[in-house]
Scaffold this motif. Structure first.
Motif, mmCIF file in Angstrom:
data_model
loop_
_atom_site.group_PDB
_atom_site.id
_atom_site.type_symbol
_atom_site.label_atom_id
_atom_site.label_comp_id
_atom_site.label_asym_id
_atom_site.label_seq_id
_atom_site.Cartn_x
_atom_site.Cartn_y
_atom_site.Cartn_z
ATOM 1 N N ASN A 1 20.385 -34.737 2.519
ATOM 2 C CA ASN A 1 19.099 -34.052 2.339
ATOM 3 C C ASN A 1 17.952 -34.989 1.962
ATOM 4 O OD1 ASN A 1 20.308 -31.406 2.673
ATOM 5 N ND2 ASN A 1 21.039 -31.566 0.564
ATOM 6 N N ASP A 2 18.158 -36.279 2.058
ATOM 7 C CA ASP A 2 17.147 -37.251 1.627
ATOM 8 C C ASP A 2 16.171 -37.532 2.772
ATOM 9 O OD1 ASP A 2 15.665 -39.174 0.368
ATOM 10 O OD2 ASP A 2 17.230 -40.705 0.358
ATOM 11 N N GLY A 3 15.044 -36.823 2.771
ATOM 12 C CA GLY A 3 14.052 -36.988 3.832
ATOM 13 C C GLY A 3 14.527 -36.498 5.181
ATOM 14 N N CYS A 4 15.476 -35.588 5.173
ATOM 15 C CA CYS A 4 16.035 -35.088 6.440
ATOM 16 C C CYS A 4 16.537 -33.662 6.233
ATOM 17 C CB CYS A 4 17.169 -35.998 6.920
ATOM 18 S SG CYS A 4 18.507 -36.205 5.712
ATOM 19 N N GLY A 5 16.938 -33.032 7.318
ATOM 20 C CA GLY A 5 17.476 -31.685 7.240
ATOM 21 C C GLY A 5 16.412 -30.613 7.171
ATOM 22 N N SER A 6 16.859 -29.378 6.935
ATOM 23 C CA SER A 6 15.972 -28.216 7.027
ATOM 24 C C SER A 6 14.897 -28.177 5.952
ATOM 25 C CB SER A 6 16.795 -26.928 6.963
ATOM 26 O OG SER A 6 17.473 -26.826 5.723
ATOM 27 N N THR A 7 15.098 -28.890 4.833
ATOM 28 C CA THR A 7 14.085 -28.881 3.779
ATOM 29 C C THR A 7 13.109 -30.047 3.889
ATOM 30 O OG1 THR A 7 15.674 -30.007 2.342
ATOM 31 C CG2 THR A 7 15.510 -27.616 2.127
ATOM 32 N N ALA A 8 13.352 -30.961 4.823
ATOM 33 C CA ALA A 8 12.438 -32.093 5.049
ATOM 34 C C ALA A 8 12.401 -32.390 6.549
ATOM 35 C CB ALA A 8 12.903 -33.325 4.268
ATOM 36 N N PRO A 9 11.794 -31.501 7.336
ATOM 37 C CA PRO A 9 11.896 -31.591 8.795
ATOM 38 C C PRO A 9 10.872 -32.489 9.471
ATOM 39 C CG PRO A 9 10.757 -29.578 8.187
ATOM 40 C CD PRO A 9 11.123 -30.262 6.900
ATOM 41 N N ALA A 10 10.038 -33.203 8.717
ATOM 42 C CA ALA A 10 8.965 -33.980 9.336
ATOM 43 C C ALA A 10 9.494 -35.008 10.335
ATOM 44 C CB ALA A 10 8.127 -34.672 8.263
ATOM 45 N N ALA A 11 10.574 -35.695 9.968
ATOM 46 C CA ALA A 11 11.142 -36.713 10.868
ATOM 47 C C ALA A 11 11.653 -36.071 12.152
ATOM 48 C CB ALA A 11 12.260 -37.471 10.160
ATOM 49 N N ALA B 1 17.385 -28.245 12.742
ATOM 50 C CA ALA B 1 17.545 -28.869 11.424
ATOM 51 C C ALA B 1 18.478 -28.019 10.570
ATOM 52 C CB ALA B 1 16.194 -29.018 10.726
ATOM 53 N N LEU B 2 19.578 -28.611 10.141
ATOM 54 C CA LEU B 2 20.527 -27.942 9.258
ATOM 55 C C LEU B 2 20.338 -28.470 7.841
ATOM 56 C CD1 LEU B 2 23.628 -28.305 11.600
ATOM 57 C CD2 LEU B 2 22.187 -26.278 11.332
ATOM 58 N N ASP B 3 20.877 -27.763 6.861
ATOM 59 C CA ASP B 3 20.832 -28.285 5.497
ATOM 60 C C ASP B 3 22.172 -28.939 5.168
ATOM 61 O OD1 ASP B 3 22.368 -25.982 5.226
ATOM 62 O OD2 ASP B 3 21.558 -25.469 3.271
ATOM 63 N N GLY B 4 22.329 -29.358 3.909
ATOM 64 C CA GLY B 4 23.483 -30.171 3.530
ATOM 65 C C GLY B 4 24.833 -29.554 3.793
ATOM 66 N N ASP B 5 24.939 -28.226 3.677
ATOM 67 C CA ASP B 5 26.233 -27.586 3.951
ATOM 68 C C ASP B 5 26.187 -26.728 5.207
ATOM 69 O OD1 ASP B 5 24.657 -25.555 2.847
ATOM 70 O OD2 ASP B 5 26.349 -24.612 1.844
ATOM 71 N N ALA B 6 25.069 -26.831 5.944
ATOM 72 C CA ALA B 6 24.942 -26.240 7.293
ATOM 73 C C ALA B 6 25.043 -24.721 7.324
ATOM 74 C CB ALA B 6 25.964 -26.855 8.250
ATOM 75 N N ASP B 7 24.677 -24.053 6.228
ATOM 76 C CA ASP B 7 24.640 -22.597 6.293
ATOM 77 C C ASP B 7 23.232 -22.067 6.548
ATOM 78 O OD1 ASP B 7 23.507 -23.075 3.821
ATOM 79 O OD2 ASP B 7 24.805 -21.693 2.710
ATOM 80 N N ALA C 1 21.196 -37.115 18.028
ATOM 81 C CA ALA C 1 21.616 -36.758 16.683
ATOM 82 C C ALA C 1 20.902 -37.587 15.622
ATOM 83 C CB ALA C 1 23.127 -36.920 16.545
ATOM 84 N N MET C 2 20.452 -36.914 14.582
ATOM 85 C CA MET C 2 19.853 -37.553 13.413
ATOM 86 C C MET C 2 20.620 -37.100 12.172
ATOM 87 S SD MET C 2 15.849 -36.677 14.174
ATOM 88 C CE MET C 2 15.346 -37.351 12.582
ATOM 89 N N GLY C 3 20.481 -37.862 11.087
ATOM 90 C CA GLY C 3 21.129 -37.459 9.845
ATOM 91 C C GLY C 3 22.631 -37.361 9.983
ATOM 92 N N VAL C 4 23.224 -38.344 10.671
ATOM 93 C CA VAL C 4 24.672 -38.314 10.918
ATOM 94 C C VAL C 4 25.356 -39.572 10.389
ATOM 95 C CG1 VAL C 4 24.598 -36.728 12.866
ATOM 96 C CG2 VAL C 4 24.257 -39.171 13.275
ATOM 97 N N THR C 5 24.734 -40.213 9.384
ATOM 98 C CA THR C 5 25.328 -41.409 8.783
ATOM 99 C C THR C 5 25.396 -41.237 7.264
ATOM 100 O OG1 THR C 5 23.133 -42.457 8.741
ATOM 101 C CG2 THR C 5 24.578 -42.960 10.624
ATOM 102 N N PRO C 6 26.190 -40.273 6.792
ATOM 103 C CA PRO C 6 26.254 -40.029 5.346
ATOM 104 C C PRO C 6 26.852 -41.206 4.592
ATOM 105 C CG PRO C 6 27.986 -38.813 6.481
ATOM 106 C CD PRO C 6 27.079 -39.374 7.548
#
Length: 444
Positions: free
Chosen positions: A214-224, A239-245, A203-208
């Motif tokens: 969405n800061d350098g992560c998720g569906s709009t920034a998938p490089a990592a 890769a999901l976005d901020g509200d996972a839709d 799991a990544m992007g699981v420490t809000p």
């Protein structure tokens, strides 16, 4: 009549600036609450949110608004947008509210509204609510003020639902999956659902923390995510976005798979299994021409709509389709959900991988997309698309692309951006026409 506050996906803007203020959120609660108080039952609204710092403020303001006009409030905490639609319907609520600006940075926020059927509001409902925003609120007597409560098992209910969409005879045992939750609404539910189905989950992007959504992560920034999939030797990245839709997939080689490819894979799989309704799918004007050709080659249709998953859904309901979506990764599978659901779409893709027994790079490359280029031009005000210079640039571009490509230019419904997209057989030509229009917009 144009809409003053509602865009293509609810009301959205920078927090603490009009219209995204606590005062406005309270007024939206009062207006929407008044509009949806139909019948003589006790009225109820379900409110969810993502992980933005401003979510607490907006939630409190909305609760104040709804309760002041006599609606009870059920808070479900940080959950994906589709979970709010699901819970609103299952709890017999009159309304569902998601506090989220989706893929936008943390300093933006938004209010998405769902009716009692779990679907996003119609234009008529939004216009009616906007009209009520201009009037004094209809406050109830002190004895009729609504109550609020929080339910603790909302995430568990959604996990159970998501898993129920995955074929019972299949498991994810032996699959290593990296999931990037964008430090957003799915940071708990997505890894849990995948693990419960048997996957080895990274799991990544699981420490809000309120500001890293969405800061350098998720569906709009998938490089990592792309790098992590390759480094871990994983079978797949999600890769999901901020509200996972919405969802974007990364294959085992770190290559991105967009919504067009995902829709192609799901459509063909469902067609073979006799599950596809309408003999095709619904997508927007932004979807690649390669998708359309692929579907036609397999005897399936593509119906195009305006940009926005609400318009995709309208097209699906009007034409009797059960698969639709956007290139950006909003995938609507109406057999299961009333709105885009990134996790559910990912599970359908995983089911295809398990059944095929082949690598993601093979299964998820359904067609060769035509060269396509999308560029965004930010503007500070006015109507750049109405200027003569921009109109002339567009006309010239259309002339150059005549019979060999497509041109789509539109104003974003969620941000102050002009989106310029072109596609065609000639990649250099596509690049030239997009750049020429972008330059004209900048000059305007």
């Amino acid at each position: 009549m144009g809409r003053k506050f509602f865009g293509t996906d609810g009301i959205r803007g920078r927090t603490n600036q009009h219209p995204m203020t606590a005062e406005m959120a309270q007024r939206v609660g009062q207006a929407a609450g008044a509009h949806f108080q139909r019948g003589d039952h006790r009225h109820r609204v379900v409110i969810g949110k993502d992980t933005r710092l401003s979510g607490y403020m907006m939630e409190t303001a909305l609760i104040s608004g709804f309760t002041s006009v006599g609606m009870d409030v059920v808070m479900v905490g940080p959950v994906p947008t589709p979970a709010v639609a699901l819970l609103a319907r299952s709890m017999r609520a009159d309304l569902g509210v998601m506090i989220s600006a989706s893929h936008n940075p943390y300093y933006d926020n938004g209010i998405k509204l769902f009716g009692p059927d779990g679907y996003k509001l119609s234009d008529d409902d939004e216009l009616a609510i906007e009209a009520l925003l201009e009037e004094a609120p209809k406050l109830v007597d002190a004895s009729a003020i609504g109550r609020s409560r929080k339910i603790e098992d909302a995430r568990g209910r959604y996990i159970h639902f998501a898993k129920s969409t995955f074929p019972e005879e299949l498991r994810l045992d032996g699959l290593k999956i990296v999931v990037d939750c964008a430090n957003g609404a799915a940071y708990q539910v997505a890894p849990s659902a995948l693990w419960e189905l048997g996957a080895d989950v990274i799991a990544m992007g699981v420490t809000p923390d309120g500001t890293n959504i969405n800061d350098g992560c998720g569906s709009t920034a998938p490089a990592a995510l792309q790098a992590r999939v390759v480094a871990e030797g994983a079978d797949l990245g999600i890769a999901l976005d901020g509200d996972a839709d919405r969802v974007i997939i990364v294959d085992e080689n770190g290559k991105l798979v967009d919504g067009d490819q995902l829709m192609a894979v799901i459509a063909l799989s469902w067609a073979k299994r006799g599950l596809l309704e309408g003999n095709g799918i619904v997508a927007t004007i932004m979807s690649n021409l390669g998708l359309e050709r692929f579907l036609q080659a397999n005897g399936l249709d593509l119906v195009r709509t305006a940009v926005g998953d609400r318009y995709v859904l309208e097209g699906m309901r009007a034409g009797g389709f059960n698969v639709g979506g956007e290139q950006s990764g909003h995938i609507i599978l109406s057999d299961y959900a009333t709105t885009g659901d990134g996790l559910v779409a990912a599970l359908q893709i995983l089911a295809c991988l398990v059944e095929e027994g082949r690598p993601a790079s093979e299964v998820l490359h359904a067609f060769d997309p035509l060269p396509q280029l999308l560029k965004n031009v930010r503007f500070g005000g006015g109507a750049p698309l109405e200027t003569e210079a921009v109109k002339a640039a567009i006309a010239e571009a259309e002339k150059r692309l005549n019979n060999v490509g497509r041109l789509v230019i539109r104003k974003s419904g969620t941000e102050p951006l002009i989106r310029v997209m072109a596609e065609g057989e000639d990649e250099k030509l596509v690049e030239d026409v997009v750049d020429s229009i972008c330059e004209a917009v900048k000059a305007a």
